[in-house]
Write an enzyme that holds these catalytic residues in place. Structure first.
Site, PDB file in Angstrom:
ATOM      1  N   GLU A 320      42.098  74.171 134.455  1.00 36.02           N
ATOM      2  CA  GLU A 320      43.200  73.895 135.436  1.00 36.02           C
ATOM      3  C   GLU A 320      42.100  73.665 136.580  1.00 36.02           C
ATOM      4  OE1 GLU A 320      45.512  77.359 136.359  1.00 36.02           O
ATOM      5  OE2 GLU A 320      46.257  77.700 133.931  1.00 36.02           O
ATOM      6  N   GLY A 321      41.537  73.250 136.873  1.00 36.38           N
ATOM      7  CA  GLY A 321      40.739  73.739 138.451  1.00 36.38           C
ATOM      8  C   GLY A 321      40.723  75.169 138.503  1.00 36.38           C
TER       9      GLY A 321
END
Lengths: 355, 355
Positions: A320-321
């Protein structure tokens, strides 16, 4: 392909003169020599990337590329494919891991639909996500290529265009991903580029058990055998065993490198994207900051291949970062050391004894 | 001694019921099981410390204790003793490493003179530092004890009092140190508590060479042999081979633990203080967050002894509380994960397949 070719042709690596100037400034700070270690290494890198002694890193964004994977038909993940779209809604509603961590980092998030199976048109119409959907999910890599070669180029160019569109407003990028099944595609990429066998670079992803892991490995072995991707040709590799979000991550990295902006690469999936990008332009590696060492097997080998040393090692494996967001504070800290700490001369502090 | 005894008697360890409740909440978040790894472990710890499901960590302070060391007469450091006072001025003027990193972390700094050789009265009068000076530097541990036993108690109580005085305004503490010569005192403490030989836990401090390191080791061997400190008696150990700032760090840790507030312990010197504190109250360890693994030899052994796993490993060895400041963002991130991420039920995301 024009944008991709132009971008690649205009990436030049780190600037040694700014690196030397930064090193010289840091050598004189009021502390024992290089006592802030990797923060100082990072400050040097940032100066080399941005060609300035005061790198700007305040305006931060994590771009989260979402897409689905045909290989889910092989039951490689613990979660059903619908979770990809559900998580996009979760991002938009602010309830996911990346939302909490980007908020803490003072970073914006942009979510991009690169090929989610479900329609997300209403979110795109409302401006809550960006739609660059190529089609609703890749094809099953266990039986053929993930996508056509022109789709691979489109995916990479989408990432480049997003970097370019943000060039006036963003100083530093973080890469993020969402896509049930994407550790399978990423492990295939890592295996092909590193030359390591699939079993050496395949992890448990969302948390499958040992029997499921054996099955996942056999699916990846089949995907690599059937498609025979070319390790040195990023687009071929992406087309044969990759994913739309992985291509877009590669594009964001290339776009950032072309703009001479730092790009923080998150975990396993993002690093697979970085491997694709580095195949297309080895110099783009000079603009990458490796956020963290993921708990996903194979990540360390991928980072080694790229010559990158991760900043954090916190047993994370979410994607997701989230790792990229967490590393942003360290990057800002590195700039703070460079620009805010006084030198011995400035502060009137005695230097080390000459003996 | 009354304050010290009362504090120690009122430290109780982690609260298992809040830990269990936090674990249960984190188990249900919209992500694969425990996918944010150590951030989630940390969130559990914070709930166990603070007895709440929403630990407060916004109001952050790094307390930097400064003091001089008589052992400098043995030429164990690369820097002259006057640097301790010069660096206090640098802290006050905002030009040191800790200033830059605390600023980035959104943390306040309090500088405390525990025994700097030079007079810092004017800074104290102006309110720029706090003076708890015991005397202008310890005695030389290579020839006798660093301080008297009642001075050791005073140093620890100064740290406790500072924690207590900040109890209304600060949620989370970071420990910091400044004192030319203090890696020598700290290595002596670590050697005695761990039972490892001085050569196994003595590092290059501010950057001495191998010949100087051999000399430093021999000084520490002499200090331990002459003083014969009692490994299980923190005050005796502090008095014989410690330092005023190390005692105050131990006190800050005990005070924070008594208040059930988290305290982020910085690097080698701070960990020596934590060893003293843990000797006085083993339960205080439940309130310690180990910021980072210092590059200073001996730090890993000291952390192991305390049963602590550091969050960061960035080849840093500055002290001043720089590692503690850097770790504060990770602590806030952990709280963000706990309090801001939606559960599967809340977000309407499908759980893992039942197979």
């Amino acid at each position: 392909m024009r944008l991709l070719t132009d971008t690649i042709n205009n990436i030049t690596g780190r600037d040694e003169s700014f690196r030397a100037a930064a090193t010289s400034r840091l050598d004189g700070l009021t502390m024992p020599h290089w006592a802030l270690g990797r923060l100082m290494d990072l400050a040097v890198d940032l100066c080399g990337m941005t060609r300035t002694m005061r790198p700007r890193v305040e305006r931060k964004m994590v771009v989260v590329f979402a897409s689905d994977h045909g290989v889910c038909a092989e039951r490689v993940s613990l979660y059903p494919q619908e979770v990809t779209a559900q998580m996009v809604h979760n991002f938009v509603n602010g309830g996911a891991g990346i939302n909490a961590l980007a908020r803490r980092a003072g970073a914006d998030i942009r979510v991009v639909d690169m090929g989610v199976a479900e329609s997300l048109e209403s979110l795109a119409t409302e401006g809550k996500i960006l739609s660059r959907k190529i089609r609703p999910g890749t094809s099953n890599i266990a039986v053929g290529p993930a996508m056509k070669l022109d789709e691979a180029a489109l995916a990479v160019e989408a990432g480049i265009e997003i970097a370019n569109a943000l060039s006036e407003s963003i100083d530093i990028f973080g890469t993020g991903d969402m896509g049930i099944g994407n550790t399978t595609a990423s492990a295939a990429i890592v295996s092909v580029v590193t030359g390591l066998a699939p079993r050496e670079v395949t992890g448990t992803g969302t948390g499958i058990d040992q029997a499921q892991l054996q099955h996942k490995i056999s699916v990846i072995e089949r995907a690599v055998a059937i498609n025979a991707p070319e390790p040195a040709d990023g687009l071929d590799l992406l087309a044969k065993v990759g994913g739309f979000e992985i291509g877009a991550i590669a594009g964001l990295i290339l776009g950032a490198a072309r703009l001479r902006r730092p790009v923080i690469v998150d975990g396993f999936i993002s690093t697979a994207g970085a491997l694709i990008a580095a195949t297309l332009s080895p110099s783009c590696r000079d603009f990458i900051i490796a956020a963290h060492k993921s708990a996903e097997r194979g990540h360390a080998a991928a980072l080694r291949r790229l010559g990158l040393e991760p900043l954090l090692d916190l047993n994370m494996r979410l994607g997701e970062g989230t790792g990229a967001a967490l590393a942003m504070n360290l990057v800002e800290a590195a700039v703070g050391v460079l620009t805010e700490v006084a030198t011995f001369t400035e502060a009137g502090v005695s230097r080390a004894d000459e003996r």
